[in-house]
Design a protein around this motif. Structure first.
Motif, PDB file in Angstrom:
ATOM      1  N   UNK A 299      18.365  53.975   4.338  1.00 58.13           N
ATOM      2  CA  UNK A 299      17.435  54.907   4.973  1.00 58.13           C
ATOM      3  C   UNK A 299      16.727  55.784   3.951  1.00 58.13           C
ATOM      4  N   UNK A 300      17.433  56.154   2.897  1.00 52.84           N
ATOM      5  CA  UNK A 300      16.825  56.982   1.852  1.00 52.84           C
ATOM      6  C   UNK A 300      15.663  56.264   1.179  1.00 52.84           C
ATOM      7  N   UNK A 301      15.882  55.010   0.804  1.00 53.89           N
ATOM      8  CA  UNK A 301      14.818  54.236   0.151  1.00 53.89           C
ATOM      9  C   UNK A 301      13.671  53.990   1.115  1.00 53.89           C
ATOM     10  N   UNK A 302      13.988  53.670   2.375  1.00 58.64           N
ATOM     11  CA  UNK A 302      12.938  53.379   3.365  1.00 58.64           C
ATOM     12  C   UNK A 302      12.084  54.616   3.644  1.00 58.64           C
ATOM     13  N   UNK A 303      12.717  55.761   3.829  1.00 56.79           N
ATOM     14  CA  UNK A 303      11.959  56.979   4.113  1.00 56.79           C
ATOM     15  C   UNK A 303      11.171  57.421   2.893  1.00 56.79           C
TER      16      UNK A 303
ATOM     17  N   UNK B  21       9.511  62.829  -5.933  1.00 55.68           N
ATOM     18  CA  UNK B  21       9.899  61.639  -5.165  1.00 55.68           C
ATOM     19  C   UNK B  21      11.310  61.192  -5.564  1.00 55.68           C
ATOM     20  N   UNK B  22      11.652  61.378  -6.835  1.00 57.59           N
ATOM     21  CA  UNK B  22      13.016  61.058  -7.286  1.00 57.59           C
ATOM     22  C   UNK B  22      14.030  61.971  -6.599  1.00 57.59           C
ATOM     23  N   UNK B  23      13.730  63.275  -6.594  1.00 52.70           N
ATOM     24  CA  UNK B  23      14.634  64.233  -5.947  1.00 52.70           C
ATOM     25  C   UNK B  23      14.768  63.945  -4.461  1.00 52.70           C
ATOM     26  N   UNK B  24      13.666  63.535  -3.828  1.00 52.76           N
ATOM     27  CA  UNK B  24      13.677  63.286  -2.393  1.00 52.76           C
ATOM     28  C   UNK B  24      14.665  62.185  -2.013  1.00 52.76           C
ATOM     29  N   UNK B  25      14.806  61.170  -2.864  1.00 55.12           N
ATOM     30  CA  UNK B  25      15.761  60.113  -2.571  1.00 55.12           C
ATOM     31  C   UNK B  25      17.185  60.627  -2.466  1.00 55.12           C
TER      32      UNK B  25
ATOM     33  N   UNK C 223      11.299  55.284  -6.759  1.00 56.37           N
ATOM     34  CA  UNK C 223      11.674  56.633  -7.187  1.00 56.37           C
ATOM     35  C   UNK C 223      12.827  57.168  -6.348  1.00 56.37           C
ATOM     36  N   UNK C 224      12.777  56.929  -5.021  1.00 56.65           N
ATOM     37  CA  UNK C 224      13.878  57.362  -4.174  1.00 56.65           C
ATOM     38  C   UNK C 224      15.185  56.681  -4.526  1.00 56.65           C
ATOM     39  N   UNK C 225      15.127  55.372  -4.827  1.00 55.08           N
ATOM     40  CA  UNK C 225      16.331  54.645  -5.242  1.00 55.08           C
ATOM     41  C   UNK C 225      16.870  55.207  -6.556  1.00 55.08           C
ATOM     42  N   UNK C 226      15.984  55.511  -7.490  1.00 54.91           N
ATOM     43  CA  UNK C 226      16.418  56.076  -8.763  1.00 54.91           C
ATOM     44  C   UNK C 226      17.110  57.420  -8.562  1.00 54.91           C
ATOM     45  N   UNK C 227      16.531  58.277  -7.704  1.00 49.83           N
ATOM     46  CA  UNK C 227      17.153  59.580  -7.453  1.00 49.83           C
ATOM     47  C   UNK C 227      18.512  59.457  -6.799  1.00 49.83           C
TER      48      UNK C 227
END
Length: 472
Positions: free
Chosen positions: A247-251, A223-227, A381-385
């Protein structure tokens, strides 16, 4: 008289259509991201370069020119990192002199005036600052025929190693500086805070999942990488960075919601033991790793290309994006803390984490709370990535997997299932990783963090902020 009890006949619930739709939506979302991703080509490395840039190494190429732009040999070149580590090499008349750096940060390149040839003894070359990114080459040029030399650093294609903020430069002479100074301590403290805040964003969601479901999610690293991947996608098609970040965090959050609808809630309703569910997360982690690798390749991808600028605050020098990323992390962590302590839904989340059965008996929709936690944790996790990719310049397909062990270490050290524990544990890990380089080789920075984890758990098995379990 014996009392006979008959076991009720087990009924099997059909797999409801909305679950099939959720799984289909999840794969459709992944497929859409895949189809929209541009192809990523690995940067070529010419045979003339002595430095090999890869996922953990950045290169610095230094040119020393004299008359008619001819290379000048015999000049002592020093590459110095913000924390005081340094490396030296001697220029040749055959071309550029190469350095290897194992941390993405701002470096200072200088020439030793005593080593200049007699014809250039009056030259006054100024120090040049270059910004190193993994998998990329930064260049510095000194013109000895000018009174002062300045040169921009050029970078291309880099990748982060999670948490590797300890600077170490190496050349064929390998003269790494190990001096201890107040400025270097402050620099490492700032790097430790930066890494700890980034790790806290990723660890917080995983700890909330454990608190509400008692599940260790091994797919949280992906999930981190996905961000980072989603942000790279939108920037590559022309979207501004701020829109790509939103959009990254939302998706990313939407993928957490879809996972709970299509996978985790059905497993909960069937009473699947937690060990089997954990094995499912391991399988999901492996599948997502290679799906992401298939989508973006084994090379690196830059969310934002170009040469980042650096800011200096007192003795601390970091890239501009590092300061911004730290501020965003603090705001996000404070917002989550406010949500958990000041809102009705946040208090319901804490109640489910403390005692799910009692929370359900009081009328709390535990399944709804758990779905909210999966959504929130995936978004964090997306925000962190995304912030990791911006801070280190780029990302690669296994960035999250490299962080997963440190996330689990931070969660265990801070206290399983506690939001504040994830923050405290992450900061301790971040400072331990960075400050250990003041006394030990940087290759041992992660080992030092895990050693501190073992010592802390020997003294306090429940973690720093965890509650002691009652036995008997």
């Amino acid at each position: 008289m014996a009392i006979l009890r008959t076991m009720p006949e087990r009924t099997y619930r059909p797999f409801r259509p909305h679950r099939l739709r959720a799984i289909a939506m999840l794969f459709a979302l992944i497929g859409a991201v895949w189809m929209m991703l541009p192809s990523v080509a690995n940067a070529d490395v010419t045979a003339s370069e002595k430095c090999t840039k890869d996922a953990t190494t950045g290169c610095v190429m230094v040119n020393v020119f004299g008359k008619d732009r001819e290379p000048v040999g015999g000049v002592k070149i020093t590459l110095k990192a913000p924390d005081g580590a340094s490396a030296t090499a001697t220029s040749t008349d055959k071309g550029a002199t190469s350095f290897e750096a194992t941390t993405a940060d701002a470096y200072s390149v200088s020439l030793d005036p005593a080593s200049l040839p007699d014809e250039f003894a009056d030259a006054a070359p100024a120090d040049v600052t270059v910004t190193v990114q993994f998998g990329a080459t930064a260049r510095a040029t000194f013109d000895l025929t000018a009174p002062a030399a300045t040169a921009p650093a050029a970078t291309s294609g880099s990748t982060p190693t999670a948490g590797s903020n300890t600077t170490k430069a190496a050349t064929s002479t390998d003269s790494a500086g190990t001096g201890l100074s107040a400025d270097r301590v402050w620099q490492q403290l700032a790097s430790g805070l930066r890494f700890g805040l980034m790790l806290a964003l990723a660890s917080l969601g995983a700890n909330l999942i454990y608190g509400t479901t008692k599940l260790s999610n091994f797919a949280h690293g992906e999930q981190v990488t996905l961000g980072a991947v989603i942000a790279y996608l939108f920037v590559s098609i022309g979207a501004p960075l701020w829109l790509a970040a939103i959009l990254s965090v939302a998706i990313s959050a939407a993928t957490g919601w879809l996972q709970d609808v299509g996978i985790w809630k059905p497993l909960r309703k069937r009473g699947t033991p937690i060990t089997q569910v954990m094995i499912v997360t391991i399988g999901l982690s492996i599948a997502l790793q290679f799906l992401i690798q298939f989508m973006v390749g084994t090379g690196t991808f830059q969310v934002v290309s170009g040469n980042p600028t650096t800011w200096t605050v007192g003795p601390i020098t970091m890239t501009k994006i590092s300061f911004i990323a730290m501020l965003i992390s603090i705001v996000a962590l404070v917002a989550v803390a406010w949500f958990l302590t000041r809102t009705r839904l946040g208090r319901a989340t804490r109640a489910v984490s403390d005692n799910p059965a009692l929370a359900s008996a009081t009328g709390i929709n535990t399944n709804g709370v758990i779905r909210l936690v999966w959504t929130l944790s995936a978004g964090l996790a997306g925000l962190s990535g995304l912030l990791f990719a911006l801070m280190f310049g780029a990302a690669n397909w296994n960035m999250g997997m490299q962080m997963l062990l440190l996330m689990f270490a931070a969660i265990t050290l801070g206290g399983l299932g506690t939001a504040n524990g994830a923050l405290v544990g992450s900061l301790v890990i971040g400072f331990a990783v960075e400050l250990s380089s003041l006394f030990l080789p940087s290759d041992l920075r992660y080992a030092t963090a895990l050693f501190i984890l073992i010592l802390a758990l020997l003294v306090r098995p429940q973690g720093i902020l965890g509650l002691r379990d009652r036995i008997g």
